[in-house]
Design an enzyme around this catalytic site. Sequence first.
Site: not given
Length: 679
Positions: A33, A114
């Site tokens: 990071d 879904k």
Amino acid sequence: MNESIAKRVAELRTEIRRLDHLYYVEAKPAVTDLEYDRLLEELRKLETEHPEFASVDSPTQRVGDAPVPHLVQVPHSVPMLSIDNTYSREELKAYFDRTEKTLGEPIEWVMEFKIDGVAASIRYEQGNMAVALTRGNGQVGDDITHNVRTIRDVPLRLVGDTPPEVLEVRGEVYMTNADLADLNLRQTEAGAEPYKNTRNVTAGTIRLLDPAIAAERKLRFFCHGIGETTGLKAADHIEFLAEVGKLGIPPTPEVQVFKSSADALKAVALFEEEMPDLPFEVDGIVFKVNRFDQRERLGIRSKSPRWVIAYKFERYEAVTVLESISVQVGKTGAITPVAHLKPVDIADTTVSRASLHNADEIERLDVREGDVVVVEKAGKIIPKVVRVEKHERKTEQPPFEFPTHCPVCHTELVRDDGGVYIRCPSPECPAQLRQRLIYFGSRPGMDIDGLGDELVDLLVQRRIVSSYADLYRLSVDEIADVNWLKQRKGKDGKLIDVQVGKKNAENLVAGIEASRNRGLARVLASISIRHVGPRVAQLITRHYPTIEQLQSASIEDLASIHEIGDAIAKSMHEFLHSDYGKKVFAELAEVGVKLSEEVAEPSGGPLEGKTIVVTGTLQQFNRDEIKALIEKLGGRASSSISKKTDYLVAGEKAGSKLTKAESLGVKILTESEFKTLIA
């Protein structure tokens, strides 16, 4: 000077976009990071000091917008329709039958998850993001461009030098369970109420006026549909997903294609039994007609297309305490962590255990013993820990330490190359033996009547059975007198001696004897070879019907079988030639287990015994038609080139397969030459 600055700005933007794609789309972070932040800060500083190099598609502009005063409604260029739902397999089958009858020809079906998120449409013009809208009423949606620009896996500019003139993609904005856990922790630390689920927070976030808040909540996006386009080449859904993926847009994951509705229905049953390990919420499966031309012929109703349906299942959740974590050893050596829960009622059953899948899942969830967790049963099937309520964590418990050695045989564990599973590599591990024997006797395996879990435990513990072949050496007398301690039903629950008995022993020996002649395909599917199940075993034995022929096949030979890829071929070949694999087949042959399949009578067709690969674009056949014709005429339609390929039928834009065929000396046919050959 300006040229060097412009070059550095371009380099930084390219690198940051690459890192964003690796981190958010492929889940493969390439830098820390801190390193990422330094690159972003350097780019931001250069753009500030040299505004002439500023660009709306720069990674620094993801949170560059000021809050909007209100959401503006914008018409969809193509209506954004909803999807019809069904909640039973019977209704799903009726839909398949009705659709195939309407079209009057075979249909290839696509199956997708879904995803339980919020529908959105993103429009690109000349490669740049132009506008993003909610579904709204299907005709008009709210402009949420300011928030969608903060989604790190959505490109502000499409990848490549020649993007489509217009590309409108439809998809799902969602949040991962891990990000919701972190968000709820921040919420409670700030004195605010935690959010109930990922869908609610996504729906609220995507409509916020301030994009800075949306950026903090780490929304994601998957593309699963198409709106208005100019310049897109895809002719079916699978090609579309591949094409948008190359443009930098994350396509919906783990999509499967089925040649028939019967295969699609089988996949539903498997999906329900083995709910996948996913970092996001799923509330069903979507089935779509793959080919776009067939979709056009099926058309739409007033609110939904006729070519798509959602098979939904109810989701049931409960909150409980994870009391401890243990690990168990599977039949292929995979070490699976198990969550032991404070018993809780979900969907009319009491749940006290749930799989944590693998070491990476534990790390992703950051789940620890003593945590308050959300447990879900989707479709009333398999319980799953979906989220840790980190804001309920009162004391800092140490992270779970995954074992370095097998908990049963103490062999040092190994991680799959490029995979998530950690395994015990010892084929002699007693825990693996137990699981393998249970599967060997199961209905999908050799279907041995009477060989249940308890009896396998008994035979392994008493060292009566230590291999598959040992089962075929058992006698009635040897089994009948064996007894073991079993807890008696009733109030006292005392342990009592239970004897197998002669009748049970006779039934078991008869079941074992009946399995002796099931054939090579059933054997291959039963002995826990990684990636090899009933379907794969049948495909392989059609081409190699005896164990001797199979053992002589190379990895390349196996991979050339249609539907058999490199991973399956490598796994099969390694097993066949390992010391353990050789021993398994030698012992099974010794006890008279059939290790061959009946060879089908030759069809007498003009392609009898020939292996044919098709590549490129054909004028008179589609790919499925020519493969079906090859097989009808006695040939074998393969998907990859090898030395055993007899012909390559090359259409327009034939690529690497043509080059490889030329290098191997494989005979190459044009489409007209192929027609002459079969005539």
